[in-house]
Design an enzyme around this catalytic site. Structure first.
Site, PDB file in Angstrom:
ATOM      1  NE  ARG A  85     -65.561-125.518 -33.540  1.00 11.26           N
ATOM      2  CZ  ARG A  85     -65.006-126.750 -33.941  1.00 11.26           C
ATOM      3  NH1 ARG A  85     -64.021-127.034 -34.899  1.00 11.26           N
ATOM      4  NH2 ARG A  85     -65.299-127.967 -33.418  1.00 11.26           N
TER       5      ARG A  85
ATOM      6  CE1 TYR B 277     -59.301-100.387 -36.666  1.00 15.08           C
ATOM      7  CE2 TYR B 277     -58.624-102.658 -36.474  1.00 15.08           C
ATOM      8  CZ  TYR B 277     -59.336-101.551 -35.759  1.00 15.08           C
ATOM      9  OH  TYR B 277     -60.289-101.623 -34.987  1.00 15.08           O
TER      10      TYR B 277
ATOM     11  CG  ASP C 245     -58.276-104.202 -44.148  1.00 17.41           C
ATOM     12  OD1 ASP C 245     -59.039-103.901 -44.587  1.00 17.41           O
ATOM     13  OD2 ASP C 245     -57.874-103.940 -42.834  1.00 17.41           O
TER      14      ASP C 245
ATOM     15  CE  LYS D  44     -64.968-101.251 -38.230  1.00 16.03           C
ATOM     16  NZ  LYS D  44     -63.571-101.232 -38.842  1.00 16.03           N
TER      17      LYS D  44
HETATM   18  C1  PLP Z   1     -62.603-102.087 -38.263  1.00 14.97           C
HETATM   19  C2  PLP Z   1     -61.533-102.448 -39.191  1.00 14.97           C
HETATM   20  C3  PLP Z   1     -60.829-103.646 -38.774  1.00 14.97           C
HETATM   21  C4  PLP Z   1     -60.942-104.486 -37.468  1.00 14.97           C
HETATM   22  O1  PLP Z   1     -62.304-105.098 -37.976  1.00 14.97           O
HETATM   23  P1  PLP Z   1     -63.386-105.524 -36.474  1.00 14.97           P
HETATM   24  O2  PLP Z   1     -64.394-106.103 -37.004  1.00 14.97           O
HETATM   25  O3  PLP Z   1     -63.391-104.459 -35.748  1.00 14.97           O
HETATM   26  O4  PLP Z   1     -62.561-106.693 -35.822  1.00 14.97           O
HETATM   27  C5  PLP Z   1     -59.519-103.847 -39.578  1.00 14.97           C
HETATM   28  N1  PLP Z   1     -59.385-103.260 -40.755  1.00 14.97           N
HETATM   29  C6  PLP Z   1     -59.977-102.148 -40.796  1.00 14.97           C
HETATM   30  C7  PLP Z   1     -59.639-101.044 -42.033  1.00 14.97           C
HETATM   31  C8  PLP Z   1     -61.068-101.565 -40.231  1.00 14.97           C
HETATM   32  O5  PLP Z   1     -61.782-100.438 -40.249  1.00 14.97           O
END
Ligand code: PLP
Length: 374
Positions: free
Chosen positions: A47, A99, A171, A196
């Protein structure tokens, strides 16, 4: 070193004990102490730190040009940890088109923690300036935004945040460091859903935060990672790093295909609007051209005839898959308003396209047949 080379080599060397070129997966949760009680390799308990996590973190820190990276078990866990570095009474400025999961964290969780927030249209940095309060500690950005592909000027917004004594976090999930490096433009933190494009194969969840420098905020983030415990498994880290090695080349194809599809749809009589920053008439085109190396693999369209027409297009595609998410090899199409729920401000006739790595001719033909209304 160029990004393509970093993606393959940073944090990654042949395994010293076996010579394995591809790193082994270290599943052990615990690590042996030396006779003097020390931990000679630096690992104590998974962890707190794990060799696979270190490899991933070193690679992502290098790709974003940051001092350090902290990997999390999802993009949401990464965003939540950034918000948890705040104190009750702090104020956040965030985009009105972020998001939806991130906005939900602010609305449903951070308010109960005593954090205030204001959502603004970041197309115009003046809106960020106007939303600042004496207690603003964080300006959260997402560019291009989800799902309207709004573009915000990172350098301008970071300067506004800094002048107010706030941090700027971006982000960067949609652009990836291949297309955009927010820390070079003045941001302090970069957040990724590694789920992603970085993972790249729709088979692993993950998140990451990259910091420009190691200071008190970074120390608190590391504390949240180790003690909050939302850490990725060694196998998750291994899978994400495996995806990262081909990121630069996948992004080229995602961008090329999306740009071809955006051009086609922009001319199509059934399409009311195409939101893609690569199109010259997109309101954010100039800023995107300046701060991005290419325009990305995501676009959204508004279909003539309202929600029913949009649903019909989504129902008729054969190669695009009707599903949420993005960043995998396969193309996805999604009616965003129905996923986002009651707080959604997304137009009802909007479909979001995550353009994949199939041959663009096949993708174009698929959309063409789906848009023939009889
Ligand atoms: C998918 C996504 C998230 C969240 O990510 P998870 O892995 O689904 O928790 C945050 N920001 C953006 C721009 C995303 O496309």
């Amino acid at each position: 070193m160029k990004l393509e080379t970093m993606a393959i080599h940073m944090g990654q060397t042949p395994d010293p004990t076996t010579g394995a070129v591809i790193p082994p997966i270290h599943l052990s949760t615990t690590f042996e102490r030396a006779e003097d009680g020390s931990f000679p390799q630096g690992y104590i308990y998974t962890r707190l730190g794990n060799p696979n996590r270190t490899m991933l973190e070193e690679c992502l820190a290098a790709l974003e040009g940051g001092a350090e990276c902290a990997a999390f078990s999802s993009g949401q866990a990464a965003a939540m940890s950034v918000f948890q570095t705040l104190r009750p009474g702090d104020h956040v400025v965030a985009p009105d088109d972020a998001y939806h999961g991130v906005t939900r964290l602010l609305r449903e969780l951070m308010t109960t923690w005593g954090v205030e927030y204001t959502l603004v249209d970041m197309n115009d940095p003046a809106n960020v300036q106007a939303a600042l309060r004496p207690n603003t500690r964080l300006v959260w950005m997402e560019t291009p935004s989800n799902p309207l592909l709004k573009v915000a000027d990172i350098a301008a917004v970071a300067a506004i945040a800094h002048a107010a004594g706030a941090l700027c976090a971006v982000d960067n999930t949609w652009a990836t460091p291949i297309l955009q490096r927010p820390l070079d433009l003045g941001a302090d933190l970069v957040i990724h859903a590694t789920t992603k494009y970085l993972g790249g194969h729709s088979d692993v969840l993950g998140g990451a935060v990259i910091g420009r420098e190691v200071g008190p905020v970074w120390e608190r983030l590391r504390f949240l990672q180790a003690n909050g415990g939302a850490v990725p498994s060694p196998f998750d880290c291994w899978l994400i790093l495996r995806g990262v090695r081909t990121l630069a080349y996948r992004m080229r194809a995602h961008c090329a295909h999306a740009s071809q599809i955006a051009g086609f749809l922009a001319q199509h009589p059934q399409i009311e609007a195409v939101h893609y920053p690569g199109l010259p008439d997109h309101p954010g085109h100039g800023v995107a051209a300046r701060q991005m190396r290419d325009f990305g693999g995501m676009l959204s369209i508004q279909v003539r005839g309202g929600e029913a027409a949009a649903m019909r297009v989504a129902a008729r595609v054969k190669i695009f898959t009707r599903a949420t998410s993005l960043g995998g090899a396969e193309s996805l199409i999604e009616h965003r308003a129905s996923v986002e729920g009651p707080h959604s401000t997304t137009p009802a006739n909007l479909l979001r396209l995550a353009v994949g790595l199939e041959h663009p001719d096949d993708l174009l033909a698929d959309l063409e047949q789906a848009l023939v209304f009889d």
